[in-house]
Design an enzyme around this catalytic site. Structure first.
Site, PDB file in Angstrom:
ATOM      1  N   ASP A 246     -12.182  -5.791   5.383  1.00  0.00           N
ATOM      2  CA  ASP A 246     -11.567  -4.915   4.387  1.00  0.00           C
ATOM      3  C   ASP A 246     -12.180  -3.523   4.425  1.00  0.00           C
ATOM      4  O   ASP A 246     -13.277  -3.318   4.957  1.00  0.00           O
ATOM      5  CB  ASP A 246     -11.777  -5.494   2.979  1.00  0.00           C
ATOM      6  N   LYS A 268      -6.852  -3.140   2.161  1.00  0.00           N
ATOM      7  CA  LYS A 268      -5.829  -2.631   1.243  1.00  0.00           C
ATOM      8  C   LYS A 268      -6.514  -1.757   0.209  1.00  0.00           C
ATOM      9  O   LYS A 268      -7.551  -2.114  -0.330  1.00  0.00           O
ATOM     10  CB  LYS A 268      -5.099  -3.792   0.560  1.00  0.00           C
TER      11      LYS A 268
END
Length: 470
Positions: A246, A268
């Site tokens: 991530d 994200k």
């Protein structure tokens, strides 16, 4: 990198050692263990070197150093207490492009000796580039305790089996997985217990059952400081074939991943889903079915606002074996590094974690409960909705002057802590670097007293924000 770490083959090579004292004797022991053909130049020899000379382990040129002694020499060490002589040895060797080390005189060295952990054929060399020898020694002591004495025997057996494994397992990835399983499994245990025959039988059984099965490890990377990554987390990411990570995973943690692993960012951010969750799920299944060790690396802890449970459900449905390695969540790590205790006898008797990714009307959260006093509220991903959060808490009874803190880049060297009141939360959040954590409650004011890490100067808003939610 000040020096290139290399291992030099000395077997059958001429090495000149200038000096006959105890320091020279220690260097002689090291050189002879490496198989060097050792020549010593000194007027006299200490008792240890004298014994080695009489045993025929070295040649001795009794007398003063002469430049012609360098003819045919591969490497030179000057270990006398005569600075002028040591500098002469360095100068003569350097002119001839011969590697030379002057003991305790880094300026007059073309190479330096590291601290060494010897589990031959496994060698570990540690260097501080001459800046902090005591630190290098302390690091060596810590590693000595971690590395079993059976490591050398394990390496010798592996060397004997290497060609056979190579013939049976044709791809590099298969061989790497085979040896990782061996070195982390029953084979290693048997070698450590001295059961060498049983250990080799274990290798044979493992080789016969060498069909690779993929697997998934869901790993928490912690809040940013690589020192907060768990030991198991480090071990797992260094065995990975593929790492899906991530945006919240710090670059320092990413640097710890095995260099030949495939690293794919599936992060994200608020309002910008560069890779959809469905695509991430697809990649997990795809790589695991190829027989690869897949690591899903998430900032903080994978089960706290990380959708880790959803990804494990996908793996379970696909029949993929998995494990979970917890991580230190940002609410724990960042507040600790900011000097903000989440509980305190005088200020807070409970903690609540929420995510700021809430709908505009905010109806899904129990705002009356969140607005109660004597508790600490920690908001993940709350920067974008800071105004809404502030408004809802005040609307439901939390005082406008409730202390708050916004921690940007928590636990990292660039950490910033901004403090103020609940009414100022939006402005504080806008000023903080990302990723940011919002803390609401009286404990936030303790930062002024017990801040200990990084930038301890406090940025504070003086004028309240004006927000109209009418």
């Amino acid at each position: 990198m000040d020096y290139l770490p290399i291992f030099v083959e000395l077997k059958g090579r001429l090495v000149l050692l200038v000096g006959g004292g105890e320091v020279a004797a220690r260097k002689a022991t090291l050189l002879l263990r490496a198989g060097a053909l050792l020549q010593v130049v000194a007027p006299e020899l200490c008792s240890e070197l004298q014994q080695r000379y009489q045993a025929g382990e070295l040649e001795w040129y009794q007398g003063e150093f002469q430049p012609e002694y360098l003819d045919g020499i591969f490497l030179v060490i000057a270990a006398t207490d005569d600075r002028i002589l040591n500098h002469q040895v360095f100068s003569e060797a350097d002119k001839r492009s011969i590697l030379v080390n002057v003991v305790d005189d880094q300026v007059h060295c073309s190479f330096i000796f590291p601290s060494i952990i010897d589990r031959s054929p496994v060698l570990v060399a540690i260097s501080s580039a001459g800046k902090a020898p005591v630190l290098a020694r302390l690091i060596r002591e810590k590693l000595e305790a971690l590395l079993p004495s059976s490591l050398g025997t394990m390496a010798k057996i592996a060397g004997k089996w290497r060609e056979r494994v190579k013939q049976r397992l044709t791809s590099m990835r298969q061989r790497r997985s085979f040896w990782e399983q061996a070195f982390n499994g029953r084979f290693a245990m048997l070698v450590a217990n001295g059961q060498i025959q049983q250990a080799e039988k274990q290798l044979e059984q493992q080789l016969e059952q060498s069909d690779l099965q993929g697997e998934l490890a869901l790993v928490g990377a912690g809040p940013g400081d690589p020192g907060l990554l768990t030991l198991k987390g480090l071990q797992v990411i260094q065995q990975a074939d593929v790492v899906l990570y991530d945006h919240l995973v710090s670059s320092d943690v990413l640097d710890l991943i095995r260099r030949d692993a495939d690293k794919i960012c599936v992060g994200k951010r608020a309002g910008n889903h560069s890779v959809s969750q469905e695509e991430t799920n697809r990649l997990i299944v795809k790589f695991a079915r190829q027989g690869k060790k897949v690591v899903r690396l998430k900032g903080g802890d994978p089960f706290i606002f990380g959708r880790g449970g959803e990804e494990l459900q996908v793996a379970a449905s696909a029949g993929i074996p998995f494990q979970v390695v917890p991580g230190i969540t940002a609410a724990i790590g960042a507040t600790a590094y900011a000097g903000i205790p989440l509980t305190h006898r005088e200020h807070s008797q409970s903690i609540t974690f929420i995510t700021g990714h809430c709908r505009e009307k905010g109806n899904e959260l129990d705002w009356p409960a969140l607005a109660r006093g004597h508790q600490t509220l920690v908001i993940y991903m709350g920067t974008v909705k800071a105004a809404l959060i502030s408004h809802q808490l005040i609307l439901h009874g939390r005082a406008e002057d409730t202390p708050v803190a916004v921690i940007g880049c928590g636990t990292r060297l660039e950490q910033q802590v901004l403090t103020g009141t609940l009414l100022e939360l939006e402005q504080l959040a806008q000023q903080a670097p990302s990723p940011a954590l919002l803390v609401v409650g009286e404990v936030a004011q303790l930062h002024h007293q017990i801040a200990w890490f990084g930038q301890q100067s406090i940025a504070k808003i003086s004028r309240p924000a004006v927000v109209d939610f009418a």
